[in-house]
Design a protein around this motif. Structure first.
Motif, PDB file in Angstrom:
ATOM      1  N   UNK A 196       0.846  -1.422   0.676  1.00 22.88           N
ATOM      2  CA  UNK A 196      -0.319  -0.004   0.001  1.00 22.88           C
ATOM      3  C   UNK A 196       0.920   1.106  -0.245  1.00 22.88           C
ATOM      4  N   UNK A 197       0.463   2.656  -0.781  1.00 19.98           N
ATOM      5  CA  UNK A 197       1.569   3.311  -0.167  1.00 19.98           C
ATOM      6  C   UNK A 197       0.918   4.150   0.691  1.00 19.98           C
ATOM      7  N   UNK A 198       2.550   4.933   1.257  1.00 22.25           N
ATOM      8  CA  UNK A 198       2.158   5.535   2.330  1.00 22.25           C
ATOM      9  C   UNK A 198       3.510   6.208   2.576  1.00 22.25           C
ATOM     10  N   UNK A 199       3.243   6.925   3.900  1.00 25.82           N
ATOM     11  CA  UNK A 199       3.985   7.724   4.382  1.00 25.82           C
ATOM     12  C   UNK A 199       3.464   8.012   6.225  1.00 25.82           C
ATOM     13  N   UNK A 200       4.866   8.160   6.206  1.00 23.03           N
ATOM     14  CA  UNK A 200       4.529   8.635   8.138  1.00 23.03           C
ATOM     15  C   UNK A 200       4.884  10.378   8.116  1.00 23.03           C
TER      16      UNK A 200
END
Length: 439
Positions: free
Chosen positions: A414-418
């Motif tokens: 899944x595309x993700x950022x933090x």
């Protein structure tokens, strides 16, 4: 004269040939009728066997139900007998106590010593009076606690009516449903298939099947009574073949004709607040879930709304706000990633974290390959997930940020950022993948 004879012979020969053809076809038709007669006999014998088996099953069900009902009667009998025995035991005990008191009083009346009699007389009078009162209440006016009559009636009227109505119905497996192409569609990584019920057929339900998007085996994706179904979570840039069949108690019908549905070549998606942890995550979504920020200083992971397992996919983030000394991280993650850590801190995520001057690639808390060049407000981060080569690469402001970051990526990502406080990002999707040199 001879020419007339020749013409007559020719016409007669032609007529005889036609008549011979009709005789031959009639002979074949008769043979086919004979064969059908044999099949009728075989079919009736088999049907008799099936009907006999069904009737025997009904008879067995009646026997089983009879045992159930008889057991209920026996249990009712045992309960009533137990209650009567308890009542009998209580009455017997009361009678024994009263008989003992009577005998004691008779012996007391025989006492010749007046002083001795007076010592027990008052007590005996009270005992006898109390016993008489309780006897009246507990025995004289008592009634059996249960009825000796079975107060049940077997309701068999509906069953008898059902037996009387037991008959044949005209039933055969349904004909194939007809796909309605104008009502079928593909959007993003989902397809919708619509069909209409077969005419002159009794249908109890439908089974919809899809292949794997690469011409492989079919699998069941829906079973029910509806005549339209949407299937989500498919691969992008794939041609899915769909087919549907109807069924009833007589069996399954033939499949419909196939219809091919092409999923989107590039993916359109947003952040998914639910996948990202819901209301308690601390993440703030806006602009139809395309923009994300967070209030706290702890890193929080935001996930995209689609997962990828096949194809080449590219998306970008614009840095709308970057005012703090922090390291946002960009990349991909599995669905069970730890959402309370920086992306790349666990084995479920692969990321690039970056500050104002440089970046590192990070997976399972191991960070390596420092690359010069950072970000500021207005910068663009590109993420290229190539699941044909099973690699992950990054771009900053349109330029590759180092070499390929990660290899051997298999599964669903899944595309993700933090991010944490001081960072606001906007997601841009449905973009064509840039050409990259893989080294």
């Amino acid at each position: 004269m001879s020419s007339v004879k020749s013409l007559t012979e020719t016409e007669l020969s032609h007529n005889l040939q036609q008549l011979s053809e009709k005789a031959r076809s009639t002979t074949e038709f008769i043979q086919r009728l004979k064969g059908m007669s044999d099949k009728v006999t075989e079919s009736c014998i088999e049907f008799e066997r099936l009907v006999t088996a069904q009737c025997e099953a009904l008879i067995q069900a009646i026997h089983d139900r009879r045992e159930y009902l008889l057991e209920a009667i026996r249990m009712d009998k045992d309960t009533k007998i137990r209650i009567l025995k308890d009542q009998q035991s209580n009455c017997t005990g009361k009678l024994q106590q009263t008989t003992g008191l009577i005998q004691f009083c008779i012996e007391a009346l025989k006492e010749t010593d007046s002083a001795a009699f007076l010592q027990v007389g008052s007590m005996l009078i009270n005992r006898v009076a109390n016993t008489d009162m309780t006897w009246h209440q507990e025995v004289t006016n008592a009634a059996p606690r249960v009825s000796p009559i079975v107060d049940l009636t077997l309701d068999d009227a509906s069953v008898l009516r059902a037996i009387d109505n037991l008959n044949f119905i005209q039933m055969k497996p349904p004909l194939p449903p007809a796909i309605i192409p104008e009502d079928c569609s593909a959007e993003n990584n989902s397809v919708t298939v619509a069909w209409q019920a077969p005419s002159h057929s009794f249908v109890e339900g439908y089974v919809l099947e899809l292949d794997d998007g690469s011409g492989g085996e079919f699998r069941e994706v829906y079973c029910g009574k509806e005549t339209i179904c949407t299937v989500d979570g498919l691969h992008f840039n794939s041609m899915y073949n769909a087919r549907v069949k109807a069924f009833n108690s007589a069996g399954e019908g033939e499949y419909s004709e196939l219809i091919g549905l092409q999923t989107a070549e590039v993916a359109w998606f947003t952040f998914d607040p639910v996948l990202s942890g819901g209301p308690g995550s601390g993440l703030i979504f806006s602009k139809n879930n395309a923009t994300v920020s967070v209030e706290g200083w702890e890193h929080r992971v935001a996930l995209g709304s689609v997962g990828f397992s096949r194809g080449i996919h590219y998306w970008e983030f614009t840095i709308d706000n970057y005012t703090a000394d922090t390291d946002p991280a960009f990349g991909v993650a599995r669905i069970d990633v730890n959402r309370s850590k920086m992306l790349g801190k666990d084995e479920k995520s692969f990321a690039m974290y970056i500050d104002r001057q440089r970046s590192w690639f990070q997976h399972n808390s191991v960070h390596e390959r420092r690359v010069e060049g950072g970000i500021s407000t207005g910068s663009t981060i590109g993420v290229l997930l190539d699941l044909q080569r099973h690699t992950l690469s990054f771009l900053v402001n349109g330029m590759p940020q180092g070499s390929v970051a990660f290899r051997d990526l298999y599964g669903v990502f899944y595309p993700a950022v933090s991010i944490n406080r001081g960072v606001t990002l906007t997601l841009h999707t449905a973009l064509d993948a840039p050409q990259m040199d893989y080294f």
